[in-house]
Design a protein around this motif. Structure first.
Motif, PDB file in Angstrom:
ATOM      1  N   SER A 326      49.311  70.522  52.819  1.00 55.20           N
ATOM      2  CA  SER A 326      48.940  70.543  54.237  1.00 55.20           C
ATOM      3  C   SER A 326      50.028  69.841  55.053  1.00 55.20           C
ATOM      4  O   SER A 326      50.727  68.959  54.538  1.00 55.20           O
ATOM      5  CB  SER A 326      47.592  69.864  54.440  1.00 55.20           C
ATOM      6  OG  SER A 326      47.684  68.505  54.073  1.00 55.20           O
ATOM      7  N   TYR A 367      48.698  76.827  55.526  1.00 57.12           N
ATOM      8  CA  TYR A 367      48.023  76.002  56.526  1.00 57.12           C
ATOM      9  C   TYR A 367      48.582  76.347  57.903  1.00 57.12           C
ATOM     10  O   TYR A 367      49.779  76.638  58.039  1.00 57.12           O
ATOM     11  CB  TYR A 367      48.263  74.516  56.245  1.00 57.12           C
ATOM     12  CG  TYR A 367      47.391  73.926  55.172  1.00 57.12           C
ATOM     13  CD1 TYR A 367      46.100  73.483  55.466  1.00 57.12           C
ATOM     14  CD2 TYR A 367      47.849  73.803  53.864  1.00 57.12           C
ATOM     15  CE1 TYR A 367      45.294  72.923  54.481  1.00 57.12           C
ATOM     16  CE2 TYR A 367      47.042  73.243  52.871  1.00 57.12           C
ATOM     17  CZ  TYR A 367      45.763  72.816  53.195  1.00 57.12           C
ATOM     18  OH  TYR A 367      44.958  72.270  52.219  1.00 57.12           O
ATOM     19  N   LEU A 377      43.123  76.960  56.928  1.00 56.70           N
ATOM     20  CA  LEU A 377      43.800  77.365  55.698  1.00 56.70           C
ATOM     21  C   LEU A 377      43.525  78.847  55.515  1.00 56.70           C
ATOM     22  O   LEU A 377      42.369  79.276  55.600  1.00 56.70           O
ATOM     23  CB  LEU A 377      43.254  76.593  54.485  1.00 56.70           C
ATOM     24  CG  LEU A 377      43.726  77.086  53.105  1.00 56.70           C
ATOM     25  CD1 LEU A 377      45.197  76.763  52.884  1.00 56.70           C
ATOM     26  CD2 LEU A 377      42.888  76.486  51.983  1.00 56.70           C
TER      27      LEU A 377
END
Length: 413
Positions: A326, A367, A377
């Protein structure tokens, strides 16, 4: 089915002969006058009668003589090493069933000793020691002079070990009761530097220091992926505002062996994170085992009877197919070949959630950029679907896009 002997500097074929059986291993005598081949029910001595200095025109035929195997004649001989030094007249071979055999200079199987293992795979011979690599991480050492057993080298890591816990060497000695080990499949011996290097079938490599044969220690070790690597992701370098969970320069890989591994090759890696160097590998910081049964961590196909390696294992549904970190560096999303998505937090690698998202392998994860004000996501799969999940609502499902008519190999915001 031909054996050829080459003058490798001149690039000339010196001698050759037809062959009746499949050769598993070959070894040259120290004086260079003959070599020995072994295989299934096969040990053969080949003699080179090449006048040195004669101009090579045609390759001369090799003369081969079978060894006298006696009651071991039905065995599978899987490796051979000609004696060194004082034992230059002898030849050593191992059988798959676990015998170390010695042939004398009359090609007679003179004596043998049991290796006490389920299967022997490889051997190497020096002036003073013979090392034999066996199943379950065992390497045994014998004397070439009388086949006396000397010692067994230390065990490697057990399969499924948490390398990040191995901060002191004592961790290598503490093994769970039902531990399984990789098999030793290749071994080599550097007599000048007193080092034995062994390669195991989980693709790990250990260098053992045998200066004092009664106290063998580990010199170096390396743990690698044991199957093809599907993805690599570098850990994002944060600004001053966010403190990175991982040391800078770390990267993450995922593989068909059902593991995700975290690496750092910076020699001056800062020690102020939870990730520390360990005794198992100087580059590998952490291994995440997605399959608790470790079904694909060992190469199973080193069986001598098998033909060419076919890619059957890769058609199965094992392996982590894609990974993505992320943008804030806190979460790691991974997609496997059965269609599951897992999210781990990167500090302790705890699994936050597992989503059974797709009917086929997940080929891409992405992401969204945090600047958009949304945290999503997205996943794309061979099942022709794209799913979108909301990161802040515990990765709850937002939407599916089903406009594609074929596998989706990549998704980006």
């Amino acid at each position: 089915m031909i054996v050829n002997v080459w003058d490798w500097r001149g690039g000339i074929k010196v001698a050759s002969n037809k062959f009746s059986s499949k050769v598993k291993a070959i070894s040259f005598a120290e004086n260079g006058s003959y070599f020995v081949t072994v295989g299934n029910r096969h040990v053969k001595f080949w003699y080179l009668e090449v006048a040195r200095g004669a101009k090579f025109k045609e390759p001369v035929p090799l003369t081969g003589r079978s060894a006298i195997l006696g009651e071991q004649r039905n065995n599978y001989f899987c490796d051979v090493a000609c004696g060194r030094g004082e034992m230059g007249d002898s030849t050593f071979a191992i059988t798959k069933s676990g015998l170390l055999c010695e042939f004398n200079n009359r090609r007679l199987l003179d004596k043998w000793v049991e290796l006490r293992t389920t299967s022997a795979n490889c051997l190497v011979s020096g002036d003073e020691y013979i090392f034999v690599g066996c199943a379950e991480g065992i390497v045994r050492c014998f004397s070439p002079h009388n086949l006396q057993f000397i010692t067994t080298l230390p065990r490697t890591h057990y399969l499924g070990v948490d390398v990040s816990k191995g901060l002191t060497i004592s961790h290598m000695a503490a093994h769970p009761n039902n531990a399984k080990y990789p098999d030793t499949i290749a071994v080599s011996y550097d007599e000048n530097n007193h080092k034995v290097t062994a390669v195991y079938n989980d693709h790990s490599m250990y260098v053992w220091d045998v200066t004092d044969i009664k106290r063998v220690g580990k010199s170096h070790s390396y743990l690698y992926h044991s199957a093809c690597i599907w993805g690599v992701e570098t850990y994002p370098t944060q600004g001053e505002a966010i403190k990175g969970v991982m040391p800078p320069g770390s990267f993450i890989t995922c593989s068909s062996d059902d593991t995700i591994r975290i690496w750092n090759i910076n020699p001056s890696m800062p020690g102020n994170t939870l990730y520390k160097r360990n005794i198992y590998s100087s580059e590998l910081l952490k291994t995440l085992y997605v399959d608790p049964d470790l079904g694909f961590i060992k190469d199973t196909d080193i069986s001598p009877q098998g033909g060419d390696r076919n890619d059957a294992p890769y058609d199965s549904r094992n392996g982590v197919r894609c990974i993505r970190v992320s943008p804030d560096g806190k979460h790691l999303a991974s997609g496997d070949r059965a269609g599951n998505i897992r999210v781990h937090e990167l500090q302790f690698l705890d699994e936050l959630c597992k989503i059974e998202a797709h009917d086929a392998e997940v080929l891409s994860l992405e992401y969204s950029n945090p600047d958009t004000g949304h945290r999503f996501l997205a996943s794309a799969s061979r099942d022709r679907l794209i799913h979108v999940f909301a990161v802040d609502q515990d990765y709850s499902f937002v939407q599916t896009l089903d406009d594609h008519s074929s596998a989706i190999t990549s998704v980006r915001f």
